[in-house]
Enzyme design. Structure first.
Site, short mmCIF file in Angstrom:
data_model
loop_
_atom_site.label_atom_id
_atom_site.label_comp_id
_atom_site.label_asym_id
_atom_site.label_seq_id
_atom_site.Cartn_x
_atom_site.Cartn_y
_atom_site.Cartn_z
N LYS A 188 -8.58 4.92 2.73
CA LYS A 188 -7.85 5.91 2.11
C LYS A 188 -6.58 5.47 1.38
CE LYS A 188 -3.99 7.91 3.08
NZ LYS A 188 -3.43 8.39 1.49
N GLU A 264 -0.28 -4.38 9.21
CA GLU A 264 0.66 -4.88 8.19
C GLU A 264 1.80 -4.39 7.91
OE1 GLU A 264 -0.74 -7.25 4.91
OE2 GLU A 264 1.08 -7.85 4.35
P1 NDP Z 1 3.92 4.92 3.96
O1 NDP Z 1 3.90 3.98 5.39
O2 NDP Z 1 4.35 6.25 4.26
O3 NDP Z 1 2.54 4.69 3.41
C1 NDP Z 1 1.54 3.70 3.56
C2 NDP Z 1 0.28 4.38 3.55
O4 NDP Z 1 0.03 5.15 4.80
C3 NDP Z 1 -0.35 5.46 2.43
O5 NDP Z 1 -1.66 5.16 2.21
C4 NDP Z 1 0.32 6.44 3.01
O6 NDP Z 1 -0.42 7.76 2.35
C5 NDP Z 1 -0.37 6.58 4.39
N1 NDP Z 1 0.21 7.53 5.25
C6 NDP Z 1 1.43 7.96 5.44
N2 NDP Z 1 1.90 8.81 6.25
C7 NDP Z 1 0.75 8.68 7.19
C8 NDP Z 1 0.47 9.17 8.29
N3 NDP Z 1 0.91 10.16 9.16
N4 NDP Z 1 -0.82 8.88 8.82
C9 NDP Z 1 -1.54 7.77 8.20
N5 NDP Z 1 -1.35 7.35 7.03
C10 NDP Z 1 0.03 7.82 6.56
O7 NDP Z 1 5.01 4.07 3.18
P2 NDP Z 1 5.62 4.85 2.05
O8 NDP Z 1 4.87 4.86 0.72
O9 NDP Z 1 6.44 5.89 2.62
O10 NDP Z 1 6.85 3.73 1.73
C11 NDP Z 1 8.06 3.62 2.59
C12 NDP Z 1 8.59 2.37 2.88
O11 NDP Z 1 7.23 1.78 3.64
C13 NDP Z 1 8.66 1.60 1.78
O12 NDP Z 1 9.82 1.88 1.52
C14 NDP Z 1 8.61 0.15 2.69
O13 NDP Z 1 9.63 -0.14 3.48
C15 NDP Z 1 7.21 0.37 3.39
N6 NDP Z 1 6.22 -0.02 2.86
C16 NDP Z 1 5.60 -1.33 3.12
C17 NDP Z 1 4.52 -1.46 2.35
C18 NDP Z 1 3.91 -2.90 2.89
O14 NDP Z 1 2.93 -3.43 2.07
N7 NDP Z 1 3.96 -3.58 4.01
C19 NDP Z 1 3.60 -0.87 1.53
C20 NDP Z 1 4.15 0.42 1.46
C21 NDP Z 1 5.41 0.75 1.81
P3 NDP Z 1 0.21 8.52 1.05
O15 NDP Z 1 1.09 7.40 0.29
O16 NDP Z 1 -1.16 9.07 0.32
O17 NDP Z 1 1.07 9.35 1.69
#
Ligand code: NDP
Length: 500
Positions: A188, A264
């Protein structure tokens, strides 16, 4: 799409994708669709189906059937390697197309997307070798009556949830390694950046991957992602994203089937610079480490921990470097820093910049949104006069915002570097080998760079310590992570009876 052919522009109309099930695209049909707007251009570029929890069930059932009938795990390693190598070849052939859609949905510079796609070719090539070399162990020292074998078996059906910051790269740091041992997958991607995961699915089918081995469901995390983390028939889940959602992944695993997890998560990564470093190199590295991918990078070097005697001069050197970096249209070949990927992230970064000023830190450069006529851009920003307790020094901003923290002694530098809940990555800049190795040993980080930053390759594992996550992706470590170990005890000769 030919790189040399033209000046790149967004498409006239959004490209409609289906999700990917059992070896083919499923069009949106009656489902709602998500129209993704290019963050660099402000125009819609892709249309993606919003899958339901039932679609997740169907995709998991497809991956389960493909696992149980052994159409993939039952092949020998050489046959699996051949599919991974053909995938690498097709990615190379379609690199320009992948880079184009990656840049449109994510906002990263096209030159960077191309480089990342090139790195992904290497991931598939390297993992193909691991499909052939993965093996277990044997114990011939158990006496004449016993022989022991340790085998590695695929875990089964693996879920992979990826974020929007490196949609294709993060996927390819996992998928070939997960496939190498014979697992099947449901992926996903983030709703904001689904296109290149779907293109990979199509490529893998063309490369000869059996139907059902690689499925992609699309839609938001709160519904589709949630259905995956709670699913009773996913054996292992790799989640890359925020620490907040990472916690709910752990809770959901405990409440469902205790699926094995790879996590991660976030980082607040130190760049430790000593006065004896090559300061020109270090300034370039620190500028790259915070502005690459607009700082939307889990391994961004967002805390500059610098020896006090050079702190002011070095801060100015980094600011001068950043002033020369080209911020602009991600489709322009010359652009080095592109757009901020999501509206929410744009607001978060600007919020932290305001908070830093409110908390009393001093802006050395940047600190503002840039109006380029379209899209959303933020100038690379440096704060000095930062104290370790300020939120800009402690919390992951996930944007091009660097905080400067001076130190006086090596011990103080180590303590400051470790003064965070995270442990994802760290860099040290010094020409003194003793200091470099001491810092490398004592700073808690899953990835470490000495006199460089953000480099990597398919051989080296990826992952964090502390609240930055569990497990390792990529390299032989990434293959082994998605296997389970079985001990086989073989008795030789006549059994000594328990009941005479
Ligand atoms: P999220 O943790 O919300 O998103 C990461 C992934 O998880 C996306 O595919 C998202 O889907 C999915 N996701 C969101 N909610 C759920 C859930 N309840 N159950 C399962 N999967 C879920 O990150 P954000 O996009 O909100 O970013 C917020 C913060 O996260 C950033 O500011 C940063 O600090 C951190 N981040 C860290 C990353 C890394 O590489 N370690 C990458 C991205 C973010 P969808 O986007 O479709 O909602």
């Amino acid at each position: 799409m030919d790189k040399a052919s033209s000046h790149l522009a967004p498409p006239e109309t959004p490209r409609a994708f289906g999700f990917y099930l059992d070896g083919g695209f499923v069009p949106a049909g009656e489902r709602e669709t998500f129209l993704r707007t290019s963050p660099g251009h402000g125009v819609p570029v892709t249309s993606i189906p919003t899958c339901s929890a039932e679609d997740v069930d169907t995709a998991v059932a497809s991956a389960r059937a493909a696992f149980e009938d052994r159409r993939w795990s039952g092949l020998n390693g050489a046959d699996r390697a051949a599919v991974l190598l053909r995938t690498a070849e097709i990615i190379r052939r379609r690199a320009e197309e992948i880079a184009y859609w990656e840049t449109l949905e994510n906002g990263k510079p096209i030159s960077q997307s191309r480089a990342e796609v090139g790195g992904c070719v290497g991931m598939f090539e390297y993992a193909s070798g691991l499909a052939r070399s993965l093996h277990g162990d044997s114990f011939n020292n158990l006496g004449d009556g016993m022989f022991g074998i340790v085998t590695r078996e695929p875990v089964g059906v693996c879920g992979v949830i990826t974020p929007w910051n490196f949609p294709f790269l993060i996927l390819c740091e996992r998928v070939p390694y997960i496939l190498a041992s014979g697992n099947t997958l449901v992926v996903k991607p983030s709703e904001f950046t689904s296109a290149t995961s779907l293109i990979l699915a199509e490529i893998m089918t063309e490369a000869g991957l059996p139907d059902g081995v690689f499925n992609v469901v699309t839609g938001p995390g709160r519904t589709v992602g949630q259905a995956m983390i709670e699913h009773m028939d996913i054996d292992m889940l790799s989640f890359t994203g925020s620490t907040r959602v990472g916690r709910s992944v752990v809770e959901a695993a405990g409440k469902s089937n205790f699926k094995k997890l790879g996590l991660e998560l976030g980082g607040k990564n130190p760049q430790i610079v000593f006065a004896d470093a090559d300061l020109e190199d270090a300034a370039d590295g620190v500028a790259f480490g915070i502005a690459f991918n607009t700082g939307q990078c889990c391994v961004s070097g967002s805390r500059l921990i610098v020896e006090r005697s050079v702190a002011d001069a070095f801060g100015r050197m980094v600011a001068d470097k950043l002033a020369k970096a080209v911020v602009g249209d991600p489709l322009d070949e010359a652009t080095q820093i592109g757009a901020i990927t999501t509206d929410a992230q744009n607001a978060t970064i600007l919020g932290y910049i305001a908070k830093g000023q409110d908390e009393g830190a001093r802006l050395l450069c940047g600190g503002e949104a840039l109006d380029l006529g379209q899209g959303q851009y933020i100038a690379p920003t440096i704060f000095s006069d930062v104290t370790p307790s300020m939120s800009i020094a402690r919390e992951e901003i996930f944007g091009p915002v660097l905080t400067i923290l001076p130190f006086d002694t090596v011990e103080e530098a180590i303590a400051m570097a470790n003064d965070t809940e995270y442990g994802l990555a760290a860099s040290v800049w010094t020409k003194n080998i003793d200091k470099a190795l001491m810092i490398t040993r004592r700073v808690q980080a899953g990835r470490f760079w000495v006199n460089t930053t953000l480099s990597g390759g398919p051989e080296l594992p990826i992952g964090g310590m502390k609240a930055s996550g569990w497990g390792r992706e990529a390299g032989i470590y990434g293959v082994e992570e998605y296997t389970q170990v079985k001990s086989v005890h073989i008795e030789l000769g006549k059994r000594q009876h328990w009941i005479e």
